[in-house]
Design an enzyme around this catalytic site. Structure first.
Site, short mmCIF file in Angstrom:
data_model
loop_
_atom_site.label_atom_id
_atom_site.label_comp_id
_atom_site.label_asym_id
_atom_site.label_seq_id
_atom_site.Cartn_x
_atom_site.Cartn_y
_atom_site.Cartn_z
N ASP A 2 -17.14 -31.54 4.73
CA ASP A 2 -17.00 -32.84 5.38
C ASP A 2 -16.64 -33.82 4.27
O ASP A 2 -17.27 -33.82 3.21
CB ASP A 2 -18.32 -33.30 6.00
CG ASP A 2 -18.62 -32.64 7.33
OD1 ASP A 2 -17.87 -31.73 7.74
OD2 ASP A 2 -19.62 -33.03 7.97
N HIS A 17 -17.87 -24.77 1.73
CA HIS A 17 -17.55 -23.50 2.36
C HIS A 17 -16.15 -23.05 1.91
O HIS A 17 -15.39 -23.83 1.36
CB HIS A 17 -17.60 -23.64 3.87
CG HIS A 17 -18.95 -24.05 4.39
ND1 HIS A 17 -19.73 -23.24 5.18
CD2 HIS A 17 -19.68 -25.20 4.22
CE1 HIS A 17 -20.86 -23.85 5.48
NE2 HIS A 17 -20.86 -25.05 4.90
N SER A 47 -19.52 -36.05 -4.16
CA SER A 47 -18.60 -35.71 -5.24
C SER A 47 -17.23 -35.42 -4.67
O SER A 47 -16.84 -35.98 -3.66
CB SER A 47 -19.13 -34.53 -6.05
OG SER A 47 -18.43 -34.44 -7.26
#
Length: 262
Positions: A86, A142, A226
């Site tokens: 996300d 992921h 980050s």
């Protein structure tokens, strides 16, 4: 002058001791006091969280929270590349034959980013994509595709912020910050997933240790907001045309298409 002062301030405050203190605080029960304010300031979507806000005992637990089952779906098209996180889509473009690319007027070296010429050569003429994670985002990372893990390595020590000021005044934060890199061979073509640490809290925890990885499989998590940089070989992908800088992305959303090779 402004750039020099900014860098001096970061160098003076961004040491191992400062990072250690902040990490210890985030992992302590004392940090639970500011969880409600943190959630409010950063507008965290509590409906998606695996647990209720009061169940998180430390800020670290909240930073690294999981999502409820079914809150993200992974695009199943065999040719799709999906967002590994996300975040906010920052930029994409070509990697020059000189193994460099430009973001916001600053030139980045793939050789610096990956640590040596041999690794960087794979991506000359390829494509880069950058996704920024703010403190409000889900911080787990992921895999954007399926394949075989060929290499895992860590580079860098200190980190500049990766916000607007950091990108403008920092020392090439995407290629010089503390970073953890995973390279994946997918049907004979390489992709590098570069996980870039944020200022003060450099920790990037790797969760995936197998030799193969499936698209959408959890690989690691940041302990604070980050940036993720994706590098692809030449003629490997075509970025989704509708993607715009500043656009919110969700884990599993299609961001590129694998190009067919005869």
């Amino acid at each position: 002058m402004r750039r020099t002062l900014y860098r001096l301030m970061i160098e003076l405050t961004n040491g191992r001791f400062t990072s250690y203190i902040l990490r210890k605080f985030a992992q302590s029960r004392l940090s639970s006091i500011i969880i409600p304010s943190y959630a409010k300031v950063f507008q965290i979507n509590q409906d998606e969280m695996e647990k209720g806000l009061k169940e998180y005992r430390t800020l670290h637990e909240l930073f690294t929270r999981k999502l409820k089952e079914g809150k993200r779906s992974i695009d199943t098209d065999a040719s799709s590349i999906v967002s590994p996180v996300d975040g906010v889509f920052a930029d994409h473009g070509p990697i020059e034959d000189t193994k460099t690319f430009d973001i916001k007027g600053k030139r980045y070296s793939i050789v610096d980013m990956l640590g040596n010429e041999e690794r960087a050569q794979r991506y000359a003429g390829g494509t880069y994509m950058v996704i920024y994670l703010s403190p409000s985002h889900y911080h787990r990372i992921h895999s954007p595709l399926s394949g075989s893990v060929t290499e895992r390595f860590v580079l860098g020590r200190k980190s500049y912020p990766v916000n607007a000021a950091g990108m403008e005044y920092g020392k090439e934060p995407l290629s010089k910050n503390y970073r953890s890199v995973t390279e994946v061979n997918s049907d004979g073509e390489h992709m590098a997933l570069v996980k870039v640490g944020a200022m003060f809290v450099n920790s990037i925890e790797l969760l995936h240790e197998r030799d193969t990885v499936q698209k959408g499989e959890e690989m690691a998590y940041f302990t604070f907001g980050s940036t993720v940089v994706l590098l692809f070989e030449k003629d490997m992908i075509e970025v989704v045309k509708e993607l715009k800088s500043g656009q919110e992305l969700r884990l599993g959303e299609k961001i590129a298409t694998r190009l067919a090779h005869k």
